[in-house]
Scaffold this motif. Structure first.
Motif, mmCIF file in Angstrom:
data_model
loop_
_atom_site.group_PDB
_atom_site.id
_atom_site.type_symbol
_atom_site.label_atom_id
_atom_site.label_comp_id
_atom_site.label_asym_id
_atom_site.label_seq_id
_atom_site.Cartn_x
_atom_site.Cartn_y
_atom_site.Cartn_z
ATOM 1 N N TYR A 37 52.164 43.245 27.040
ATOM 2 C CA TYR A 37 52.986 42.674 28.196
ATOM 3 C C TYR A 37 52.000 42.530 29.556
ATOM 4 O O TYR A 37 52.546 41.452 30.141
ATOM 5 N N TYR A 38 51.173 43.202 29.870
ATOM 6 C CA TYR A 38 50.389 42.948 30.882
ATOM 7 C C TYR A 38 49.423 41.462 30.616
ATOM 8 O O TYR A 38 49.434 40.691 31.552
ATOM 9 N N ILE A 39 49.156 41.262 29.561
ATOM 10 C CA ILE A 39 48.447 40.146 29.083
ATOM 11 C C ILE A 39 49.647 38.812 29.457
ATOM 12 O O ILE A 39 49.134 37.797 29.939
ATOM 13 N N SER A 40 50.734 38.884 28.959
ATOM 14 C CA SER A 40 51.701 37.967 29.162
ATOM 15 C C SER A 40 51.865 37.636 30.638
ATOM 16 O O SER A 40 51.973 36.324 31.076
ATOM 17 N N GLY A 41 51.922 38.782 31.494
ATOM 18 C CA GLY A 41 51.862 38.327 32.754
ATOM 19 C C GLY A 41 50.711 37.763 33.375
ATOM 20 O O GLY A 41 50.949 37.006 34.378
ATOM 21 N N MET A 42 49.727 37.825 32.847
ATOM 22 C CA MET A 42 48.375 37.201 33.451
ATOM 23 C C MET A 42 48.671 35.738 33.225
ATOM 24 O O MET A 42 48.414 34.812 33.803
ATOM 25 N N PHE A 43 49.115 35.285 31.922
ATOM 26 C CA PHE A 43 49.521 33.902 31.282
ATOM 27 C C PHE A 43 50.606 33.352 32.326
ATOM 28 O O PHE A 43 50.710 32.097 32.245
ATOM 29 N N ILE A 44 51.690 34.256 32.644
ATOM 30 C CA ILE A 44 52.573 33.718 33.313
ATOM 31 C C ILE A 44 52.318 33.186 34.717
ATOM 32 O O ILE A 44 52.725 32.082 35.328
ATOM 33 N N GLN A 45 51.467 33.922 35.471
ATOM 34 C CA GLN A 45 50.981 33.584 36.791
ATOM 35 C C GLN A 45 49.833 32.814 36.900
ATOM 36 O O GLN A 45 49.582 32.056 37.744
ATOM 37 N N GLY A 46 48.825 33.127 35.810
ATOM 38 C CA GLY A 46 47.681 32.154 35.862
ATOM 39 C C GLY A 46 46.846 32.935 36.971
ATOM 40 O O GLY A 46 47.100 33.705 37.781
ATOM 41 N N ILE A 47 45.458 32.951 36.933
ATOM 42 C CA ILE A 47 44.381 33.608 37.847
ATOM 43 C C ILE A 47 43.470 32.358 38.243
ATOM 44 O O ILE A 47 42.736 32.228 37.383
ATOM 45 N N LYS A 48 43.633 32.112 39.451
ATOM 46 C CA LYS A 48 42.707 31.047 39.847
ATOM 47 C C LYS A 48 41.305 31.295 39.592
ATOM 48 O O LYS A 48 40.740 32.318 39.626
ATOM 49 N N ASP A 49 40.681 29.995 39.053
ATOM 50 C CA ASP A 49 39.361 30.172 38.574
ATOM 51 C C ASP A 49 39.137 31.009 37.296
ATOM 52 O O ASP A 49 37.759 31.121 36.869
ATOM 53 N N HIS A 50 39.867 31.508 36.819
ATOM 54 C CA HIS A 50 39.532 32.425 35.641
ATOM 55 C C HIS A 50 40.559 32.293 34.529
ATOM 56 O O HIS A 50 40.021 31.988 33.344
ATOM 57 N N ILE A 51 41.996 32.400 34.735
ATOM 58 C CA ILE A 51 42.873 32.185 33.428
ATOM 59 C C ILE A 51 43.945 31.035 33.880
ATOM 60 O O ILE A 51 44.685 31.131 35.078
ATOM 61 N N GLU A 52 44.147 30.071 33.250
ATOM 62 C CA GLU A 52 44.878 29.157 33.272
ATOM 63 C C GLU A 52 46.371 29.488 33.008
ATOM 64 O O GLU A 52 46.555 30.333 31.979
ATOM 65 N N LYS A 53 47.627 29.221 33.683
ATOM 66 C CA LYS A 53 48.992 29.399 33.424
ATOM 67 C C LYS A 53 49.083 28.912 32.158
ATOM 68 O O LYS A 53 48.828 27.838 31.762
ATOM 69 N N ASP A 54 49.842 29.776 31.227
ATOM 70 C CA ASP A 54 49.921 29.107 29.821
ATOM 71 C C ASP A 54 51.159 29.774 29.436
ATOM 72 O O ASP A 54 50.980 30.928 28.838
ATOM 73 N N MET A 55 52.298 29.215 29.545
ATOM 74 C CA MET A 55 53.586 29.770 29.175
ATOM 75 C C MET A 55 53.918 30.023 27.504
ATOM 76 O O MET A 55 54.524 31.037 27.204
#
Length: 232
Positions: A146-164
């Protein structure tokens, strides 16, 4: 010998015998599971957190028993039975994770990516954090997925791209593992067509699943309250 657990003296004798049994299994038979049970006994029955922490640490270092690594890491993180030490906590979460304990992977990952008050001084490492969280998710840790899904929903600038699409996949797994918030997210994703094809029928299906889980949680909480059992 039969114990009447309604009698205080029988309860005391029963618990004392448990302690003897766990000590024998740990120190004489060298059984890691008995050592972990001894740590739990010292923690839960004797409330001797210092001794418990030593047992957990030793069982982690000597027997690579993942759950003991996790418990000692928690002690270090909280400063329970010993001085608080974030670096030591992280180190033991990594040991627990390597030994196959998914909760250790989760907590180690969260230490890499979050800003908890006790963890504020640690430098973030999203790459390592995601690696640990994915390992926890692979070990069927619902919250980690669930936490990982939230990271991909929001994206993290310069680190993780948003990926629905990834967000949907992780949410679906978390939901299937019993996380009601993930089920609610899956319902919304089906309704909007985020990361998956629009499907009103499946959206309703996962909405119902989330609501059923919520109701079950409420009922369980009510039972625990009536029984006077503290929620963990």
């Amino acid at each position: 010998m039969a114990f009447d657990l309604k009698k205080e003296e029988d309860v005391k004798e029963f618990l004392d015998n448990l302690g003897i049994e766990y000590r024998f299994g740990c120190f004489s038979e060298k059984r890691p599971d008995s050592c972990h049970l001894l740590g739990d006994y010292l923690e839960g029955v004797k409330k001797d957190f210092e001794k418990a922490s030593k047992v957990f640490r030793s069982n982690c270092d000597e027997s690579h028993y993942g759950r003991s690594c996790y418990k000692f890491a928690n002690y270090s993180f909280l400063g329970k039975g010993l001085k608080q030490n974030m670096d030591e906590a992280y180190s033991y979460y990594l040991k627990g994770c390597s030994a196959g304990d998914s909760d250790s992977c989760l907590n180690g990952g969260l230490m890499c990516v979050s800003n908890t008050p006790t963890n504020i001084q640690r430098r973030k490492d999203y790459e390592k954090g995601l690696e640990l969280l994915e390992k926890a998710c692979s070990g069927n840790n619902a919250f980690s997925c669930y936490y990982i899904s939230g990271m991909f929903i929001q994206g993290i600038k310069d680190h993780i791209e948003k990926d629905m699409q990834k967000a949907f996949d992780y949410s679906l797994k978390a939901c299937n593992l019993g996380n009601m918030y993930a089920c609610a997210n899956v319902s919304q994703m089906f309704r909007k067509g985020d990361g998956t094809a629009k499907d009103e029928e499946r959206s309703d299906e996962y909405k119902k699943k989330a609501l059923d889980m919520q109701e079950e949680f409420k009922q369980q909480a009510q039972i625990e309250f009536q029984q006077g059992t503290p929620q963990t």
